[in-house]
Each structure stands twice: as structure tokens, then as C-alpha cells.
Design an enzyme around this catalytic site. Sequence first.
Site, short mmCIF file in Angstrom:
data_model
loop_
_atom_site.label_atom_id
_atom_site.label_comp_id
_atom_site.label_asym_id
_atom_site.label_seq_id
_atom_site.Cartn_x
_atom_site.Cartn_y
_atom_site.Cartn_z
N LYS A 23 1.71 -44.24 -14.14
CA LYS A 23 0.70 -43.17 -14.14
C LYS A 23 -0.64 -43.71 -14.63
O LYS A 23 -1.68 -43.47 -14.00
CB LYS A 23 1.20 -42.03 -15.03
CG LYS A 23 0.27 -40.83 -15.10
CD LYS A 23 1.00 -39.58 -15.52
CE LYS A 23 1.25 -39.50 -17.01
NZ LYS A 23 0.03 -39.26 -17.81
N SER A 24 -0.63 -44.44 -15.74
CA SER A 24 -1.90 -44.96 -16.29
C SER A 24 -2.61 -45.87 -15.28
O SER A 24 -3.82 -45.78 -15.10
CB SER A 24 -1.63 -45.79 -17.55
OG SER A 24 -1.19 -44.96 -18.59
N ARG A 123 -6.66 -29.88 -26.42
CA ARG A 123 -6.62 -31.31 -26.82
C ARG A 123 -8.00 -31.79 -27.28
O ARG A 123 -9.01 -31.43 -26.67
CB ARG A 123 -6.07 -32.15 -25.67
CG ARG A 123 -4.64 -31.72 -25.35
CD ARG A 123 -4.01 -32.57 -24.29
NE ARG A 123 -3.79 -33.92 -24.78
CZ ARG A 123 -3.31 -34.89 -24.03
NH1 ARG A 123 -2.99 -34.65 -22.77
NH2 ARG A 123 -3.13 -36.09 -24.52
N SER A 168 -6.28 -45.36 -29.52
CA SER A 168 -6.16 -44.59 -28.28
C SER A 168 -6.73 -45.38 -27.11
O SER A 168 -7.91 -45.73 -27.09
CB SER A 168 -6.92 -43.27 -28.41
OG SER A 168 -7.17 -42.73 -27.12
N ASP A 316 4.40 -42.65 -25.73
CA ASP A 316 4.88 -41.66 -24.76
C ASP A 316 6.41 -41.60 -24.68
O ASP A 316 6.97 -40.68 -24.10
CB ASP A 316 4.31 -41.94 -23.37
CG ASP A 316 2.80 -41.71 -23.32
OD1 ASP A 316 2.28 -41.00 -24.20
OD2 ASP A 316 2.16 -42.25 -22.40
N LYS A 343 -0.69 -34.52 -28.04
CA LYS A 343 -0.31 -34.86 -26.66
C LYS A 343 -0.24 -33.57 -25.83
O LYS A 343 -0.74 -32.54 -26.25
CB LYS A 343 1.01 -35.64 -26.66
CG LYS A 343 0.91 -37.00 -27.34
CD LYS A 343 -0.03 -37.94 -26.59
CE LYS A 343 -0.22 -39.26 -27.28
NZ LYS A 343 -1.30 -40.06 -26.69
N ARG A 347 4.14 -32.81 -29.84
CA ARG A 347 5.46 -33.37 -29.54
C ARG A 347 6.34 -33.55 -30.77
O ARG A 347 7.53 -33.83 -30.62
CB ARG A 347 5.33 -34.69 -28.75
CG ARG A 347 4.95 -34.44 -27.30
CD ARG A 347 4.96 -35.70 -26.47
NE ARG A 347 4.62 -35.39 -25.08
CZ ARG A 347 4.13 -36.27 -24.22
NH1 ARG A 347 3.92 -37.52 -24.59
NH2 ARG A 347 3.87 -35.89 -22.98
N ARG A 389 7.22 -34.76 -20.21
CA ARG A 389 8.15 -35.66 -20.89
C ARG A 389 9.21 -34.89 -21.70
O ARG A 389 10.32 -35.37 -21.88
CB ARG A 389 7.39 -36.66 -21.77
CG ARG A 389 6.44 -37.52 -20.95
CD ARG A 389 6.05 -38.79 -21.65
NE ARG A 389 4.82 -39.33 -21.08
CZ ARG A 389 4.74 -40.02 -19.95
NH1 ARG A 389 5.81 -40.25 -19.23
NH2 ARG A 389 3.57 -40.46 -19.51
C1 S3P Z 1 -2.90 -43.19 -21.76
C2 S3P Z 1 -3.04 -43.40 -23.11
C3 S3P Z 1 -2.23 -42.71 -24.12
C4 S3P Z 1 -0.98 -42.09 -23.51
C5 S3P Z 1 -1.28 -41.34 -22.25
C6 S3P Z 1 -1.90 -42.27 -21.20
C7 S3P Z 1 -3.77 -43.95 -20.83
O1 S3P Z 1 -3.00 -41.67 -24.69
O2 S3P Z 1 -0.35 -41.25 -24.44
O3 S3P Z 1 -0.09 -40.78 -21.72
O4 S3P Z 1 -3.50 -43.94 -19.61
O5 S3P Z 1 -4.74 -44.56 -21.29
P1 S3P Z 1 -3.98 -41.93 -25.95
O6 S3P Z 1 -5.04 -42.85 -25.52
O7 S3P Z 1 -4.52 -40.57 -26.28
O8 S3P Z 1 -3.12 -42.49 -27.03
#
Ligand code: S3P
Length: 429
Positions: A23-24, A123, A168, A316, A343, A347, A389
Site C-alpha cells: 500500500k505504501s 486524525r 512517522s 501496522d 491510526k 488501535r 486491519r
Molecule cells: C505509512 C506510514 C505509517 C503507517 C501507515 C503508512 C506510510 O504511518 O502506519 O499505514 O505509507 O508512510 P505514520 O507515518 O503515521 O507512522
Amino acid sequence: MESLTLKPFNGGLAGEIGIPGDKSISHRSVMFGAISHGVTTVTNFLPGDDCLSTISCFRKLGVIIEENGQNLRIFGKGFEGLTESAEFLDVGNSGTTIRLLMGILAGRPFYSVLHGDESIAKRPMIRVTDPLKTMGASIDGRKEGGFTPLGIRGGNLNPIHYKLPVASAQVKSALLLAALQAKGESVIVEPAETRDHTERMIQQFGGNIQRENRMIKIKGGQTLKASDVHVPGDISSAAFFLTAGAVADGSELTLKNVGLNPTRSGILDVMEDMGATLEVITEKEASREPVGDLIIRSSRLRGTVIEGDIIPRLIDEIPIIALLATQAEGKTVIKDAAELKVKETNRIDTVVGELRKLGARIEATEDGMIVYGKTQLTGGRVSSHGDHRIGMMLAIASLICKDEVYLENHQAISVSYPQFFEHLNSLKR
Ligand code: S3P
């Protein structure tokens, strides 16, 4: 609300599945395709709801994107080619879309309004809007720019020297995307290492970025060139099947094409530490990301302590690790994970609340949770609370429950894994 009935299974899972795209990395492939010059092709893209939100936002910003399931062609015209949208940019449920997009729009000399669903509205955005304002972007939103809807007018950015107050990757990535458009060199320091897909992709698209331990340096005014991206399978999706294979007696599963980036693979370290029978069988590289296959067999597990710098490497996966811990002998402690509260849902609360309904012995702490095992899970009525999730974790839990599980709001799972139930059912023997 209509719920999904998950019947007791209490058998072993067997077979092989190809894990869908990360996904990222899928989000970033669309973004980098859009801000670079030329045609980017993406293969094994994840057509989940979140990544489709990213495509829809970039189309509204004037980018042509051809989409054919897991394959994309993106016609990039550089940062300067993005154009003002007459419509609001709807990010749906996606924190990655809104935060990274803010970084891109911070450098664009036009006005945009970003909003999303009920979860996004809760958020915190101040972690991105504050440093972007320091760089020179004009941003407003509810609670002084802290929450959606957010209005942004960008342009004329100064570089930034910034120590991130939270670990983050979304904040780091937003700042890197803004820094690419600033006049001069920016320096960003992380409190703990977080996923580095953005840094890898900057290089993949011909950009220059330097890293020394936790300090990242990047110059503004770089021109990125289109590149082809093959998205590896998502280790965060694989995590559900790794857990299923470990806890369902008599299982043996092969998970193909899983991204093994060390900034994401904390779950493998934890499973090893808990005594799981886990094998990494091949390793190769695709688009600067390490990839391999994983074999998991049912395992005798023991409790562990998960804390400190490993947390961002498995943030995650904590909901599914909590389920794993219910099947381990002894106590598992998860600490330093207060980020879980912001999140898609809180969570800590949703994991503890829903697993308790299934008979787990688990308690919430200020920055994590404590799980006592090994427990025979019962069954009952549970909900994803709209969090993909949590939904998948509960569906995996149902495999080892002795009674039926009724899962409310299972539709949320399509955010990151539209084929989840198809894959799960294909492994039941
Ligand atoms: C992500 C970073 C994480 C993760 C999210 C995807 C990303 O979040 O929890 O599901 O794609 O950069 P944070 O940057 O808020 O920790």
C-alpha cells in the site's frame, strides 16, 4: 448493520498465495509518477480503496492516469504540471494520501481543499501542517490547521531543518516532497528509523538524497524523471497469513513476492523471537526494494516484549501481533506504541476491546498492551470499527475460535486487501 458470519474452522491452512502490492509503495508510485517528467508504468499496483483515493486526487490535479487493475500508466508533467482543482480532493480513509499530498501541494502556487471520511477527520494533521507552514505554505483547517477539512495555498518554499517530534514516515515523506520544491537544502532528523520507501523512490526517479544514520539531507529544485515501478507484495498484508499459519494447527503456507524492506520487517524478528517456524526462501530486488517468499508452519509460540526502535518497523502489524500473542505461552508486552491511538482507529482500544469479546486475556496500557496466553478463543459479535486491519485480524481470529464470529463492517477490509477473503478461503483445506 449486516454482519459476516465466520464459522469455526479449527483446521490447518495449506497452499500458496501471491501477496498483493504494498500500500505504501503503491501510493508513492502514483505520486512520483505524477511529479516526475515522462510516462511511468506501475505493475502489481494495489487497487485497494486507499490507493484509488490517491489516483482520484491526482486526476483532479490534472494528471492523466490510465488504470487497468494492477497496472498503471501515469503521464507525469513534473511538479509544475499539476493544476488547481475546482473540486475538493477527497482522500477517503487514507492518512498516507492526505499527508504526502500536503507536502506536494505545499510547493504549488494554487489553492486546494482536502478532506476525507469520519476517521480522517479525527486524525492529527498538525504534525504535517506546522512544519509545512514554517517552510512558507499557507494552510488552514479546523482547530488551527490541525484537522480536516484543510485548505492549502502553496508556493515559494524555504528549506527546513527539522527534528521530527514523532517517528512517522508520513510526516518525513511530506517534508521530503515539500523540500524537493524548496530553495536550498533541507535537513530532516528522525527520532527512530521509519519506512524509507520515499527515499528509495526519490533515487529510483533520478533524484539525489543523502542519509547518515537518522539525518536526511535533500536539495530543492531537482527534476525527477519517470521510471517503471514494480510494487512488491505488502508485508503488512502478509502478516495476517503469517499469523494464520502460525496459530492454526497443521498449517503450512507459502507467501510469494513479499516486500522485505528492513524498515518494515519487524514482524519477522518478533515471530522468530516468539519461536515461530518461519523461513525466508528467496531474496531479490524489485525497484530498489528487497523481495522474497515466506514459508510459515504452525508453531509453538512463547510471549515476548516488543518496545523501542522496533515499533515503527511493525506499527501496522500490532493488531495481528496481539492475536498471535493470545496463542503464545506466557506474557507479551507491547510498549512505546502510543502512535496506535491515532491510526485509522484508536488501535489500543479497538484491539483490546474486540479481542476481549472473543475471550482473550488482554489489557490496555498507556502506550501499548499486555497479552496473557495461551487462551482458547470463544466467539461472539465483533466489529472492525471501519478499520481494515482490525477487520482482518478478527477474521483470522475466527479460524481458531470454538464458536461462530459475527464480524460487523467487514467492508473496511477493501481499504488495503480487496482479495482477502478469496485468499483466505483458497487456503482452507
Ligand atoms: C505509512 C506510514 C505509517 C503507517 C501507515 C503508512 C506510510 O504511518 O502506519 O499505514 O505509507 O508512510 P505514520 O507515518 O503515521 O507512522
